[in-house]
Design an enzyme around this catalytic site. Structure first.
Site, PDB file in Angstrom:
ATOM      1  N   ASP A 118       1.024  56.323  -5.207  1.00 18.25           N
ATOM      2  CA  ASP A 118       1.220  57.106  -4.300  1.00 18.25           C
ATOM      3  C   ASP A 118       2.755  57.124  -3.948  1.00 18.25           C
ATOM      4  OD1 ASP A 118      -0.030  57.975  -0.692  1.00 18.25           O
ATOM      5  OD2 ASP A 118       1.417  58.911  -2.132  1.00 18.25           O
TER       6      ASP A 118
ATOM      7  N   ASP B  61       5.253  63.697  -3.102  1.00 18.56           N
ATOM      8  CA  ASP B  61       4.262  63.038  -2.796  1.00 18.56           C
ATOM      9  C   ASP B  61       2.961  63.002  -3.675  1.00 18.56           C
ATOM     10  OD1 ASP B  61       1.824  63.232  -0.075  1.00 18.56           O
ATOM     11  OD2 ASP B  61       2.169  61.603  -1.608  1.00 18.56           O
TER      12      ASP B  61
HETATM   13  O1  45M Z   1      -1.232  60.429   3.015  1.00 17.22           O
HETATM   14  C1  45M Z   1      -1.028  59.773   1.912  1.00 17.22           C
HETATM   15  N1  45M Z   1      -0.002  59.819   1.137  1.00 17.22           N
HETATM   16  N2  45M Z   1       1.057  60.648   1.257  1.00 17.22           N
HETATM   17  C2  45M Z   1       1.656  60.598   2.614  1.00 17.22           C
HETATM   18  N3  45M Z   1       1.506  59.857   3.591  1.00 17.22           N
HETATM   19  C3  45M Z   1       2.288  59.950   4.762  1.00 17.22           C
HETATM   20  C4  45M Z   1       3.012  61.362   4.467  1.00 17.22           C
HETATM   21  C5  45M Z   1       2.918  61.482   3.017  1.00 17.22           C
HETATM   22  C6  45M Z   1      -2.413  59.258   1.346  1.00 17.22           C
HETATM   23  C7  45M Z   1      -2.934  59.494   0.346  1.00 17.22           C
HETATM   24  C8  45M Z   1      -3.976  58.593  -0.157  1.00 17.22           C
HETATM   25  C9  45M Z   1      -4.424  57.622   0.403  1.00 17.22           C
HETATM   26 BR1  45M Z   1      -6.072  56.507  -0.049  1.00 17.22          BR
HETATM   27  C10 45M Z   1      -3.812  57.209   1.675  1.00 17.22           C
HETATM   28  C11 45M Z   1      -2.791  58.045   2.053  1.00 17.22           C
END
Ligand code: 45M
Length: 328
Positions: free
Chosen positions: A217, A32
């Site tokens: 991401d 991630d």
């Molecule tokens: O949580 C984030 N990325 N990772 C993951 N999502 C779900 C499980 C892992 C995320 C990061 C930055 C922003 Br702006 C919005 C969301």
């Protein structure tokens, strides 16, 4: 090549899971680039929160407890987890961190319990947003990067089949043409960059605006853009509409989906229309769009829907971080 690991998509390409050896165990983790904690299901969890996942054994010989260290994290989709911290050897495709902070979960949210393909997450954003207290820990990449051939990692995500991550080198067989690099703003801990204009469909440039600051991401399944770009896209999809019950744009699964070209670093990257059919909604033969509005998130996110269309290089070889994209 040392530092190469397969990235296996879950159903609907919702996330990409990679085998990681921790001590003598192999766990399958969601890599991630949108977070910075390496956490795993563990034997410390209540069995009610585990549904077949492999549990990190905190009693194993190589696991050293970091007394007094705890962590708690919540993600953009509302999921979350918390626990305590160990140090152990972590090996990803041969790239080995001998004393990596391994965050052992004592509790996880229902989203993780029901995600039966994932035994935890391996964060690849910047260590500045690691959530361990009292002292933030380094990510796997930060722990190993000085030992790599080059201080970079790459992501080659595929639809419905194995892709790969590499640590320390660029695999020239994974892309065509040249790599376009652009500066990264990591002030919020993410792989942030600036995107330019967009064009819906292969026609002339029908973009009316620019996208602006965005993050790359791998942990987010979809692509979230400013409303203007999203409305411009779905205006080209017959039968599409915003469904408040589904929480996003849907369309007839038989709809013809245009491509979307996004300019980054002066180069146009084409996301094929097929990438924007994410999954069936389960009703009325409609499908949920892989492109959705960023309203409510506060960020534009280039998630897996975009990253599947490119080869991405997350690069710290220049002192200041940069991100590279190439067509694949
Ligand atoms: O949580 C984030 N990325 N990772 C993951 N999502 C779900 C499980 C892992 C995320 C990061 C930055 C922003 Br702006 C919005 C969301």
């Amino acid at each position: 090549q040392t530092g190469t690991v397969a990235a296996n998509p879950e159903q609907y390409d919702q996330a990409y899971i990679c085998p990681v050896t921790i001590g003598s165990q192999t766990l399958h983790l969601d890599f991630d680039t949108g977070s910075s904690d390496l956490w795993v299901f563990s034997n410390l969890m209540p069995s009610s929160e585990v549904d077949g996942q492999t549990e990190f054994n905190t009693n194993s010989a190589g696991a050293t407890k970091k007394d007094g260290y705890t962590w708690s994290i919540s993600y953009g989709d509302g999921s979350g987890a918390s626990g305590v911290v160990y140090a152990d050897t972590v090996n990803v495709g041969g790239a080995t961190a001998t004393s990596q902070a391994v965050e052992a979960a004592t509790s996880v949210s229902s989203e993780f319990t029901s995600d039966t393909g994932s035994d935890g997450l391996l964060g690849l954003a910047f260590s500045s947003i690691n959530q361990v207290k009292p002292t933030p820990q380094t990510t796997f990449f930060d722990t190993v990067k000085s030992s790599l051939e080059a201080e970079l990692f790459t992501a080659d995500l595929q639809s419905n089949g194995p892709g790969s991550y590499t640590f320390g080198y660029i695999d020239s067989s994974k892309y065509t043409g040249s790599i376009t690099y652009t500066a990264v703003d990591n002030s919020q801990g993410f792989w942030g960059f600036t995107a330019g204009g967009y064009t819906v469909g292969g026609g002339g440039s029908n973009s009316t605006g620019t996208i602006g600051s965005a993050i790359a991401d791998t942990g987010t399944s979809l692509m979230y853009l400013p409303t203007a770009a999203v409305q411009s896209y779905y205006s080209q999809v017959s039968g599409s509409s915003y469904s408040s019950s589904q929480g996003g744009y849907i369309f007839p699964c038989s709809a013809s989906l245009p491509s979307l070209t996004v300019s980054i670093g002066g180069h146009g990257f084409v996301v094929p229309g097929s990438n924007f059919n994410y999954s069936p909604t389960g009703s009325g033969n409609t499908c949920f769009g892989g492109l959705q509005e960023n309203t409510g998130i506060g960020f534009t996110i280039f998630g897996d829907v975009f990253l599947r269309a490119v080869y991405a290089i997350f690069d710290e070889t220049q002192g200041s971080p940069r991100i590279g994209f190439a067509a694949q």
